[in-house]
Design a protein around this motif. Sequence first.
Motif, PDB file in Angstrom:
ATOM      1  N   UNK A   1       2.903   3.867  -0.060  1.00  0.00           N
ATOM      2  CA  UNK A   1       3.987   4.847   0.056  1.00  0.00           C
ATOM      3  C   UNK A   1       5.283   4.151   0.466  1.00  0.00           C
ATOM      4  N   UNK A   2       5.146   3.271   1.483  1.00  0.00           N
ATOM      5  CA  UNK A   2       6.321   2.527   1.930  1.00  0.00           C
ATOM      6  C   UNK A   2       6.870   1.651   0.807  1.00  0.00           C
ATOM      7  N   UNK A   3       5.954   1.051   0.034  1.00  0.00           N
ATOM      8  CA  UNK A   3       6.351   0.203  -1.083  1.00  0.00           C
ATOM      9  C   UNK A   3       7.131   1.013  -2.129  1.00  0.00           C
ATOM     10  N   UNK A   4       6.641   2.200  -2.462  1.00  0.00           N
ATOM     11  CA  UNK A   4       7.325   3.043  -3.448  1.00  0.00           C
ATOM     12  C   UNK A   4       8.710   3.451  -2.962  1.00  0.00           C
ATOM     13  N   UNK A   5       8.810   3.767  -1.668  1.00  0.00           N
ATOM     14  CA  UNK A   5      10.111   4.159  -1.119  1.00  0.00           C
ATOM     15  C   UNK A   5      11.096   2.997  -1.199  1.00  0.00           C
ATOM     16  N   UNK A   6      10.655   1.803  -0.855  1.00  0.00           N
ATOM     17  CA  UNK A   6      11.550   0.647  -0.886  1.00  0.00           C
ATOM     18  C   UNK A   6      12.024   0.362  -2.313  1.00  0.00           C
ATOM     19  N   UNK A   7      11.106   0.444  -3.261  1.00  0.00           N
ATOM     20  CA  UNK A   7      11.501   0.202  -4.654  1.00  0.00           C
ATOM     21  C   UNK A   7      12.487   1.269  -5.115  1.00  0.00           C
TER      22      UNK A   7
END
Length: 410
Positions: free
Chosen positions: A231-237
């Motif tokens: 989830x954090x990865x998707x937000x950063x991207x």
Amino acid sequence: MFTKILSRGGRASAYLARRYVRALLLLLALPNGLLLGWLIPAFTGALVKLANSERVRAAKYLGIPAGPPLPPAAPRRPGDVVALFRDKSFKRSLWLLLMPLVMIPELVVAVIGVVGVPAAIAGMLLWQTAPGDFALMGVDVNNWFEALTNGPAQIVTSLAVLGWGTPALARLHAGLAHGLLSPSEDQLETARLEQRVEELTKSRAGAVDSHGAELRRIERDLHDGTQAQLVSLAMRIGIAKQTMAEDPEKAAKLLDDARDGAEQAMNELRGVLRTMYPPILADRGLAGAVSALCARCPLPVDLRLGELGQVPAAVEAAAYFVVAESLTNITKHSAAGHVDVLMERRDADLYLTITDDGIGGARVNEQSDLLGRGSGLHGMLSRVQAIDGQLELRSPIGGPTNVEVILPCG
């Protein structure tokens, strides 16, 4: 010689006397048993228990193992005569009804052996006080000739009965009781199958519980760890995509963070997968995986590996986790200075022992104690029982602690 006769005859006479008392009680209860036994199931169960008790006492007198008892009386409804006479344990127990038939002759022999010598001595010394009132060898004593001939004859006869006759009769009674009240081969096989079904039912329940707990743990690890990272990865991207045109440097930094987060998520996912089936088992086999575990242990480990042959994957995983959990527990809780690990194939079983020289006191608990001990051992036990294996823990206070595991490979 005389002491041996007294010891052997006294023990046999005591056995026959106790059988007489029990037979007398059985005889007193027999009318109610015949009238109410078919109606009240408790009478049937009591008769089977009495038969097992008699069999144990007979085996104890003979000095042989008692062996498996008669199975408990089959459950039935009151008045169900058909189920009553189908009950093999009940029909075996009916041999007890022969006890009242033999109790009088057995008691007579025992009394002759015990009382014969004192009665002979008393008759020889006191016949003059009441001539004709004392009998020796069944003959009334009226003169010294009869007293001095029949008296010694009665003493010799009584000693012979006490030393040889009574023990022979007691052995015969005990042998018949043990043989007639033993369960048949069909009953033993049925009892073994029922016990096996009960063990499999318990192990299946444990496997289901263990599997459910394992699924919940995997779900929790994925939800709390890997999913949060993704989830954090998707937000950063997403943020990097929005800021790409306005601030390329910030977007690049966000993408770098996203790459690090992706690597961390992959590591966490690998960790979860290792708990399901360690990749090292597929890469290096059970022997290599266990060797790696022992090499990574901070304590000195003496590993002895025998010929393992072909081991099923489920058995490999169980053995691997037993060694891993054991070494972790030893490192955390045992204060040990050395560990011995033995793994080898014994016929169709994989045999594994882990021994440490620590403080001992390990116990299998469903919940951890105040020091955090016990639940890991319970997990090991559940995992072993799930594949029909056996785990035995010996850990006296002060040590050493030994975990012995047998895993079927057939």
